[in-house]
Motif scaffolding. Sequence first.
Motif, short mmCIF file in Angstrom:
data_model
loop_
_atom_site.label_atom_id
_atom_site.label_comp_id
_atom_site.label_asym_id
_atom_site.label_seq_id
_atom_site.Cartn_x
_atom_site.Cartn_y
_atom_site.Cartn_z
N SER A 85 -2.52 71.81 113.99
CA SER A 85 -3.43 70.69 113.78
C SER A 85 -2.70 69.54 113.08
O SER A 85 -2.85 68.38 113.47
N ALA A 86 -1.89 69.88 112.07
CA ALA A 86 -1.15 68.84 111.33
C ALA A 86 -0.16 68.12 112.24
O ALA A 86 -0.03 66.89 112.20
N THR A 87 0.53 68.88 113.09
CA THR A 87 1.51 68.24 113.98
C THR A 87 0.81 67.36 115.02
O THR A 87 1.30 66.29 115.35
N ASP A 88 -0.36 67.80 115.48
CA ASP A 88 -1.12 66.96 116.42
C ASP A 88 -1.53 65.64 115.76
O ASP A 88 -1.47 64.56 116.37
N GLU A 89 -1.97 65.74 114.50
CA GLU A 89 -2.38 64.53 113.78
C GLU A 89 -1.20 63.58 113.61
O GLU A 89 -1.33 62.37 113.79
N LEU A 90 -0.04 64.14 113.28
CA LEU A 90 1.15 63.30 113.09
C LEU A 90 1.59 62.67 114.41
O LEU A 90 1.97 61.49 114.45
N ASP A 91 1.52 63.44 115.49
CA ASP A 91 1.83 62.88 116.81
C ASP A 91 0.88 61.72 117.14
O ASP A 91 1.29 60.71 117.72
#
Lengths: 213, 128
Positions: A85-91
């Motif tokens: 979820s965190a990596t999706d948000e950063l992307d």
Amino acid sequence: MPDNTAETSALTQRLDECRRRYPESDPAMVADVVRAVLTTMRGDLTAPETSLLHEVEELGQVIANAKAEIEALRVDDISASHIPSATDELDAIVAHTAMATEAILETCEALDGIADRLDAEYAAKLQEATTRIYEACSFQDITGQRITKVVQTLKRIESKVTQIVATFGVAGEMPGGEVDFAVETEAALLNGPQLPSLAMDQSDIDRLLASFD
Amino acid sequence: MAIDKAMNVLIVDDYKTMLRIIRNLLKQIDFNNVDEATDGAEALAKLRSGSFGLVISDWNMQPMTGLQLLQEVRADARLKSMPFIMVTAESKAENVVAARQAGVSNYIVKPFNAETLKEKIEKVLGHA
């Protein structure tokens, strides 16, 4: 004081061999078995062996404590949900800042086009302003690279967490306590901005509202 | 020595936004013949098939990095004297040393301003 190095080394080798041959074994169970066997030998043990037994028991306890702490942390959630979820948000941050930067650049290019039709003094002032904007827009490259590094770090953490979970054989689900249903329901509604792939755009929202009429 | 601003300039970066920024900054200092590539391999193909007077390249790109591109350029008999400016966020001393050893003409650290770009271009082309 007797030198236990050779004995410890031999024991370490045996433990490594056991770990290789029985990778799925529960460390706590193994520690229990070892403890039970060694307890029956207490009368036959020398002082160094007794010391070693004590170390093994303590090691078993450390492993058991670590396992309990990892279970309490629900580490499987970290790799299954939190980090993706965190990596999706950063992307999504990278994608949104790229879109915004492109829009700014497009506007600057339009201003540069107008400069050609102004007298020299105003054209120079306008170009100076657009130059500053072009320079400032390079932030997107820098922040993009920084975020990419953060994403890579998160993926490394995810990999390590997965390894830890596999090593300790932590169960997937922990029993949860009672929750306040009203609080939990409202919390589920408070998620901040949605990722583009999950979000409705304004026309979707308008259509949804209209369906209630 | 007068600089020929009609020359073809190749800019190389994997961030399209950065390419656009550099292209606009070059336009403001009258370099209007600008071509783009998004990694070293694409840039090398363009350099080998075209006629360029200057390369402005990022470092961190895949599959071919800016440093690898520089090494290829310096190893190519026709391209070896090509003015080559590295524009990168890599700001450690060892990076600059490695680029210099590979034959970079100049090195700009991101984020940079228009004046720095202009100054480095003039310096590099003035010595070309």
